[in-house]
Design a protein around this motif. Sequence first.
Motif, PDB file in Angstrom:
ATOM      1  N   UNK A  12      65.926  88.366  47.468  1.00  0.00           N
ATOM      2  CA  UNK A  12      66.785  89.042  46.498  1.00  0.00           C
ATOM      3  C   UNK A  12      66.775  88.224  45.199  1.00  0.00           C
ATOM      4  N   UNK A  13      67.025  86.930  45.346  1.00  0.00           N
ATOM      5  CA  UNK A  13      67.017  86.054  44.170  1.00  0.00           C
ATOM      6  C   UNK A  13      66.107  84.839  44.347  1.00  0.00           C
ATOM      7  N   UNK A  14      65.813  84.503  45.593  1.00  0.00           N
ATOM      8  CA  UNK A  14      65.168  83.221  45.856  1.00  0.00           C
ATOM      9  C   UNK A  14      63.813  83.419  46.547  1.00  0.00           C
ATOM     10  N   UNK A  15      63.015  82.359  46.510  1.00  0.00           N
ATOM     11  CA  UNK A  15      61.709  82.412  47.159  1.00  0.00           C
ATOM     12  C   UNK A  15      61.842  82.311  48.676  1.00  0.00           C
ATOM     13  N   UNK A  29      54.392  83.305  49.463  1.00  0.00           N
ATOM     14  CA  UNK A  29      55.795  83.302  49.044  1.00  0.00           C
ATOM     15  C   UNK A  29      56.124  84.616  48.357  1.00  0.00           C
ATOM     16  N   UNK A  30      57.306  85.132  48.642  1.00  0.00           N
ATOM     17  CA  UNK A  30      57.800  86.311  47.923  1.00  0.00           C
ATOM     18  C   UNK A  30      59.237  86.004  47.502  1.00  0.00           C
TER      19      UNK A  30
END
Lengths: 181, 410
Positions: A91-94, A87-88
């Motif tokens: 911008x704001x979310x996983x 997971x990365x």
Amino acid sequence: MRMLLAPLAAAASLASTSAFAVDYLSAEQARRLIFPDADSFEPHDIALDASQMQALAANGVPARSARWPVQVAKRGGSTLGYVVVDEVIGKFELITYAVGLNADGTVRQVEVLSYRESHGHEIRLPAWRRQFIGKTGASPLRVGEDIANISGATLSCTHVTDGVRRIVAVLGLARRTGALS
Amino acid sequence: MKRNTLSLAASLAVSLLLPALGAHAQSAATDADLAQKVDKLSAELAALKAQVQASPAAAPAEPATVLTSYGEINYNRPSKKPENAQADVRRFVLGFQHRFDDKTKVVTELEVEHGVSSADDAGEVEVEQAFIEHQLMPGTALRAGLFLMPVGLLNENHEPTAFYGVERNFVETAIIPSTWREGGLQYVGSFDNGLTVQAGLSTTFDLSKWDATSTEGAESPLAAVHQEMSLAKARDVAVFGAANWRGIPGLLLGGSLFTSNATQGQAGFPSARITLWDLHARWTPQRWDLSALYTQGHISNTAELNAPLVGSATLIPERFEGWYVQTAYTAWTSGDQALSPFARYERYNTASRYADLGAGLTPDALPTERVFTVGANYKLNANVVVKLDLQRFKENKDNNRFDLGLGWSF
């Protein structure tokens, strides 16, 4: 007993849902999609030691973690390749994604399991993910070099690409040092 | 992950100890019973351990609430009039996104422009975005509230790290009034063929507030009548839509349309419709970043609207339009750092046509301004950018200037 086990079960389910948001594919579906010929998948943890993590960082790919769970795709006892789910933050979310590598360490396939950003769902498109096929530890694996951007989703593209580069480097090191054999 | 592991260990300790104590108190319990229970718990523990270990490698924690911010601090120095040089905290934006559950989140941005906002200062405090987004299914969502309009290349991606040059381009400022937001309901659908469609109903402009004595309408006709959902007159409802195709990696082709009546039924104002559309393209092969955009706006019934304003400084234009082409190239990178020189040519006209008011009364169309900008963005990392550029104006040469800017976004 049932009551006492309840918090334990809750703790385990919390761990799995928060770390494994699934919108499109489950981890199991992803590895079957990546290695349809595999007759089994064997879990195998890569544990990097401090010097290995330093070596990766020195090559510009910080490993982020010492422990990397890998699923080894097997057919008739021989290794077809490896699958890592990671997971990365986009911008704001996983973003949850899976990287499949062939037995020789080249990228076989990238699948997106979950994407929740308001923009940039196009990273799911086969055309974008196909760009990773055949990449190796020697490839730049950078947006704006060998991976084309998606306009409006630059950070998602960059962070997934960085993630694939990290996984290719970690598994490359593990293969070289015999940690995956 | 650490927190979960700890709570797991605590629960296990309690699970193992309490039954053992209970067993001690009950004389009927035998060692065999206890051994059975321990075996059962061991098996459950092993199963749970396996579940926990199936999680990805040290993945970042799921962020439920994310603080966001972007800002621009700019310096402009007109080359012919250095006495007009200006330094400005152009905008400072704080926002947050909070996810209520897997499907629903709130997105907000609060902006301060020009450093200070008070009765004596030019600054403004604005709610730039405040909407709820609910995912209907993967790739399909509804937004309700105050949202950015899906138009052009810049409006929805207006952070300083996302565009070239210290200032936003003129076409997407004077013709498309970025940062343009309206209140309403918006559908967003991303399809497997690479097409993203956005469409909805929203609030709109208020032509009844056109100030013919000001030059604001000549600088940007739509910015002069936007409402920004601040006690917005809401009799008229706009219909908008945008389609963007990203089916080939690195390529974006898109367009948008917005149309609505905009005199809000105010006494003394005839019905008039504002329509704005655009077509845009962006192509980013390897280190190149090439983009182009054309946009055109219309206001209907302006002859009747302008009749009482004849003789004033700024009448309502019937048509306004502009286009630009831009090329950038990432010439140097080192780690996260990147230096990208760019050049942009734009033509825009905030009043390219006036409706006929009769001989001697109809204003001449304004001259088309042409601006050539050359400069570079230096990214210290993905979140921090330093920019400088030179801008040459063909029409109003007094505007020629040197710009220097610092921006961030996260």
